[in-house]
Motif scaffolding. Sequence first.
Motif, short mmCIF file in Angstrom:
data_model
loop_
_atom_site.label_atom_id
_atom_site.label_comp_id
_atom_site.label_asym_id
_atom_site.label_seq_id
_atom_site.Cartn_x
_atom_site.Cartn_y
_atom_site.Cartn_z
N CYS A 1 10.82 30.43 78.95
CA CYS A 1 11.16 31.74 78.39
C CYS A 1 11.97 32.53 79.44
CB CYS A 1 9.88 32.48 78.07
SG CYS A 1 10.11 34.19 77.55
N SER B 1 12.24 35.63 79.63
CA SER B 1 11.54 36.87 79.98
C SER B 1 10.39 36.62 80.94
CB SER B 1 11.00 37.56 78.72
OG SER B 1 11.99 37.63 77.74
N CYS B 2 9.56 35.60 80.65
CA CYS B 2 8.32 35.45 81.43
C CYS B 2 8.14 34.06 82.05
CB CYS B 2 7.11 35.79 80.56
SG CYS B 2 6.73 34.51 79.35
N CYS C 1 8.04 32.01 72.49
CA CYS C 1 7.36 31.83 73.78
C CYS C 1 5.85 31.77 73.57
CB CYS C 1 7.72 32.99 74.70
SG CYS C 1 6.85 32.91 76.27
N CYS D 1 4.54 35.21 76.10
CA CYS D 1 4.74 36.60 75.69
C CYS D 1 4.99 36.74 74.19
CB CYS D 1 5.90 37.23 76.47
SG CYS D 1 7.53 36.57 76.06
ZN LIG Z 1 7.88 34.72 77.34
#
Ligand SMILES: [Zn+2]
Length: 194
Positions: free
Chosen positions: A21, A23-24, A55, A58
């Motif tokens: 992911c 983002s995370c 994901c 998240c």
């Molecule tokens: Zn994520």
Amino acid sequence: MIVCAEEARVEAELVDGLLACPSCREVLGPRGHGRERVLRCRSGDRLLVPRRARCRGCAGTHVLLPEVVLLRRHDEVAVIGEAIEANVAGEGHRSIASRLGVPADTVRGWLRRFVGRAELIRALFTRCAVALDPMHGSVLPAGSGVADALEAVAVAGRAWVLRFGPRPVWQIVSRLSAGGLLSRNTSSLATGAL
Ligand SMILES: [Zn+2]
């Protein structure tokens, strides 16, 4: 999220849980498809039906766009890159547009955005070049803002190829800028995708 242009490889990586992911950094899993879109390519129009991923950390969803595109641009990144290279070499936008078969206003829009982002682009690709190849990532001044930006792109492209193998330079540009090379929003140029 920009991924490799080989669909079968991306599909296998997605199913095997090898994609992270953005983002995370948790594992992405398959989650249907994004909306269809038509990409104008040198070889003609191509229908894209991008994969969508979710994901497991998240729960965010991401559309996986092949690196032949830039975000919110209807033309293949190779064509956009050729226009930028030709303009930096001195060719005007009308001439480029008629040669590439793209509306003049569209080409002018790409070039204006590239000029306006030249310093951010130079900085991002210089950082990428150093990250990819700390020994050989030096970027020499090329004489103007846009020429320096294009030189940084070329150096980062060569560093990518040395590390990961051959790939068209403008696809590397799409990947390293997270598709945001010519986006209104400059966040992906500030952070990049490395
Ligand atoms: Zn994520």
